[in-house]
Design an enzyme around this catalytic site. Structure first.
Site, PDB file in Angstrom:
ATOM      1  N   LYS A 182       0.836  -1.209   0.000  1.00  0.00           N
ATOM      2  CA  LYS A 182       0.000   0.000   0.000  1.00  0.00           C
ATOM      3  C   LYS A 182       0.869   1.256   0.000  1.00  0.00           C
ATOM      4  O   LYS A 182       0.608   2.207  -0.726  1.00  0.00           O
ATOM      5  CB  LYS A 182      -0.899   0.007   1.239  1.00  0.00           C
ATOM      6  CG  LYS A 182      -2.092  -0.943   1.136  1.00  0.00           C
ATOM      7  CD  LYS A 182      -2.822  -0.983   2.465  1.00  0.00           C
ATOM      8  CE  LYS A 182      -4.077  -1.838   2.398  1.00  0.00           C
ATOM      9  NZ  LYS A 182      -5.099  -1.290   1.498  1.00  0.00           N
ATOM     10  N   GLU A 210      10.872   8.945   1.888  1.00  0.00           N
ATOM     11  CA  GLU A 210      12.316   8.934   1.624  1.00  0.00           C
ATOM     12  C   GLU A 210      12.826   7.490   1.729  1.00  0.00           C
ATOM     13  O   GLU A 210      13.498   7.001   0.851  1.00  0.00           O
ATOM     14  CB  GLU A 210      12.997   9.851   2.645  1.00  0.00           C
ATOM     15  CG  GLU A 210      14.462  10.028   2.466  1.00  0.00           C
ATOM     16  CD  GLU A 210      14.821  10.684   1.136  1.00  0.00           C
ATOM     17  OE1 GLU A 210      15.853  10.301   0.571  1.00  0.00           O
ATOM     18  OE2 GLU A 210      14.071  11.557   0.661  1.00  0.00           O
ATOM     19  N   LYS A 264       8.747  -8.046  15.678  1.00  0.00           N
ATOM     20  CA  LYS A 264       9.395  -8.118  16.993  1.00  0.00           C
ATOM     21  C   LYS A 264       9.782  -9.570  17.275  1.00  0.00           C
ATOM     22  O   LYS A 264       8.987 -10.475  17.042  1.00  0.00           O
ATOM     23  CB  LYS A 264       8.374  -7.644  18.041  1.00  0.00           C
ATOM     24  CG  LYS A 264       8.990  -6.926  19.208  1.00  0.00           C
ATOM     25  CD  LYS A 264       7.896  -6.432  20.144  1.00  0.00           C
ATOM     26  CE  LYS A 264       8.448  -5.538  21.206  1.00  0.00           C
ATOM     27  NZ  LYS A 264       8.936  -4.249  20.731  1.00  0.00           N
ATOM     28  N   SER A 308      11.937 -10.340  22.561  1.00  0.00           N
ATOM     29  CA  SER A 308      11.545  -8.960  22.893  1.00  0.00           C
ATOM     30  C   SER A 308      10.086  -8.893  23.328  1.00  0.00           C
ATOM     31  O   SER A 308       9.729  -8.065  24.168  1.00  0.00           O
ATOM     32  CB  SER A 308      11.705  -8.026  21.692  1.00  0.00           C
ATOM     33  OG  SER A 308      13.001  -8.051  21.225  1.00  0.00           O
ATOM     34  N   ARG A 366       8.401   1.784   9.901  1.00  0.00           N
ATOM     35  CA  ARG A 366       8.831   3.160  10.130  1.00  0.00           C
ATOM     36  C   ARG A 366       8.998   3.837   8.767  1.00  0.00           C
ATOM     37  O   ARG A 366       9.769   3.371   7.931  1.00  0.00           O
ATOM     38  CB  ARG A 366      10.140   3.184  10.916  1.00  0.00           C
ATOM     39  CG  ARG A 366      10.594   4.589  11.260  1.00  0.00           C
ATOM     40  CD  ARG A 366      11.763   4.573  12.213  1.00  0.00           C
ATOM     41  NE  ARG A 366      11.403   4.043  13.520  1.00  0.00           N
ATOM     42  CZ  ARG A 366      12.273   3.450  14.338  1.00  0.00           C
ATOM     43  NH1 ARG A 366      13.528   3.289  13.976  1.00  0.00           N
ATOM     44  NH2 ARG A 366      11.862   3.014  15.513  1.00  0.00           N
ATOM     45  N   GLU A 424       2.024  -1.327  13.901  1.00  0.00           N
ATOM     46  CA  GLU A 424       2.391   0.024  14.350  1.00  0.00           C
ATOM     47  C   GLU A 424       3.111   0.738  13.217  1.00  0.00           C
ATOM     48  O   GLU A 424       4.054   0.194  12.643  1.00  0.00           O
ATOM     49  CB  GLU A 424       3.315  -0.035  15.570  1.00  0.00           C
ATOM     50  CG  GLU A 424       3.664   1.368  16.083  1.00  0.00           C
ATOM     51  CD  GLU A 424       4.753   1.386  17.150  1.00  0.00           C
ATOM     52  OE1 GLU A 424       4.428   1.606  18.322  1.00  0.00           O
ATOM     53  OE2 GLU A 424       5.933   1.179  16.800  1.00  0.00           O
ATOM     54  N   ALA A 430      16.024  10.731  16.804  1.00  0.00           N
ATOM     55  CA  ALA A 430      15.505   9.582  17.559  1.00  0.00           C
ATOM     56  C   ALA A 430      16.514   8.434  17.621  1.00  0.00           C
ATOM     57  O   ALA A 430      16.634   7.765  18.645  1.00  0.00           O
ATOM     58  CB  ALA A 430      14.197   9.095  16.938  1.00  0.00           C
ATOM     59  N   GLU A 484      19.189   9.474  20.155  1.00  0.00           N
ATOM     60  CA  GLU A 484      18.623   9.461  21.515  1.00  0.00           C
ATOM     61  C   GLU A 484      18.464   8.022  22.013  1.00  0.00           C
ATOM     62  O   GLU A 484      18.735   7.707  23.175  1.00  0.00           O
ATOM     63  CB  GLU A 484      17.274  10.197  21.515  1.00  0.00           C
ATOM     64  CG  GLU A 484      16.723  10.502  22.886  1.00  0.00           C
ATOM     65  CD  GLU A 484      15.791   9.428  23.431  1.00  0.00           C
ATOM     66  OE1 GLU A 484      15.459   9.485  24.615  1.00  0.00           O
ATOM     67  OE2 GLU A 484      15.400   8.520  22.668  1.00  0.00           O
ATOM     68  N   HIS A 485      18.010   7.150  21.113  1.00  0.00           N
ATOM     69  CA  HIS A 485      17.812   5.743  21.456  1.00  0.00           C
ATOM     70  C   HIS A 485      19.135   5.102  21.918  1.00  0.00           C
ATOM     71  O   HIS A 485      19.176   4.398  22.930  1.00  0.00           O
ATOM     72  CB  HIS A 485      17.265   5.022  20.213  1.00  0.00           C
ATOM     73  CG  HIS A 485      16.937   3.597  20.436  1.00  0.00           C
ATOM     74  ND1 HIS A 485      15.800   3.192  21.105  1.00  0.00           N
ATOM     75  CD2 HIS A 485      17.593   2.462  20.095  1.00  0.00           C
ATOM     76  CE1 HIS A 485      15.779   1.883  21.156  1.00  0.00           C
ATOM     77  NE2 HIS A 485      16.855   1.411  20.556  1.00  0.00           N
TER      78      HIS A 485
END
Ligand code: GTP
Ligand code: MG
Length: 217
Positions: free
Chosen positions: A34, A52, A59, A63, A91, A153, A165, A168-169
């Site tokens: 999609k 991009e 998962k 985890s 993502r 998600e 991000a 930071e992670h």
């Protein structure tokens, strides 16, 4: 019979576990198709790719077990299916802020996709400076004898937000989830710089559009 998924029973449950995870792979394939269609169509009409790049992942059972334990839930397959929203995750990284909402609208408009949760950390960033648009959607997967609605998600962000991000992670885990205060402050400033960059890029793109339109007139 309870389907306990702790470390000892993991092996014996692996087969059933694999069967359950199977559909998440198909759901990701549906979503990826999609998104690719939307991206190509947009490119065709507007000569611009809103996406991009994108990355999807399932998962790992380990985890999932860790997350159930963190949430204080009994480690069962049923609990995983019900309470873990990000077994399948995509993502999407966009060039511009506006592309994020273009993708969001296009996804929401699709009849077979049900958006069950939206968290807009762009309009309301997290205290640490984190920005992204998070959706939980349900997508139908057509199997031979049934249709399964599978949760996925979707995180949508700009390249600048993604850059922030991912750093930071790494820092978050380097400091075992307790980032020192002065680093927190610097990270927050970096998030603001990332936001300024997004604004600046938008301004430049608008100027380019204006320039090109003037030439074509
Ligand atoms: P979990 O955080 O996954 O337990 O569930 P939640 O219901 O709180 O979901 P939320 O939408 O807040 O976050 C889901 C995902 O977004 C996380 O698993 C991360 O991948 C990402 N995320 C959320 N907050 C942050 C953050 O402060 N920094 C970074 N780097 N990523 C974040
Ligand atoms: Mg969270």
């Amino acid at each position: 019979m309870k389907k306990i998924l702790d470390a000892e029973n993991l092996q014996s449950n692996l087969l059933e576990w694999k069967e359950q995870l199977f559909v998440y792979k198909f759901a990701l394939e549906e979503i990826n198709t999609k998104l690719n269609i939307l991206n190509e169509e947009y490119q065709h009409i507007h000569h611009h790719n809103p996406i991009e790049h994108m990355k999807s992942r399932i998962k790992s059972p380990a985890s999932i077990v860790k997350k159930l334990e963190r949430k204080g839930l009994e480690v069962t397959i049923e609990n995983a299916l019900e309470h873990i929203q990000d077994i399948a995750g995509v993502r999407i990284t966009c060039s511009f802020l506006s592309d994020i909402y273009t993708m969001f609208d296009a996804i929401s408009r699709q009849d077979d996709i049900e958006v069950i949760r939206v968290k807009d950390y762009i309009r309301q960033p997290k205290l640490n400076g984190y920005k992204s648009l998070h959706l939980i959607v349900k997508v139908p997967v057509f199997l031979s004898n049934q249709v399964k609605k599978v949760k996925v998600e979707i995180q949508i962000r700009t390249i600048a937000m993604d850059f922030w991000a991912s750093l930071e992670h790494k820092i978050y885990y380097k400091f075992d989830k307790e980032i020192p205060q002065e680093l927190q402050l610097e990270l927050k400033q970096a998030a603001e710089a990332a936001h300024d960059l997004d604004e600046k890029m938008k301004k430049i793109r608008d100027e380019v559009d204006l320039y090109k339109n003037n030439i074509n007139e």
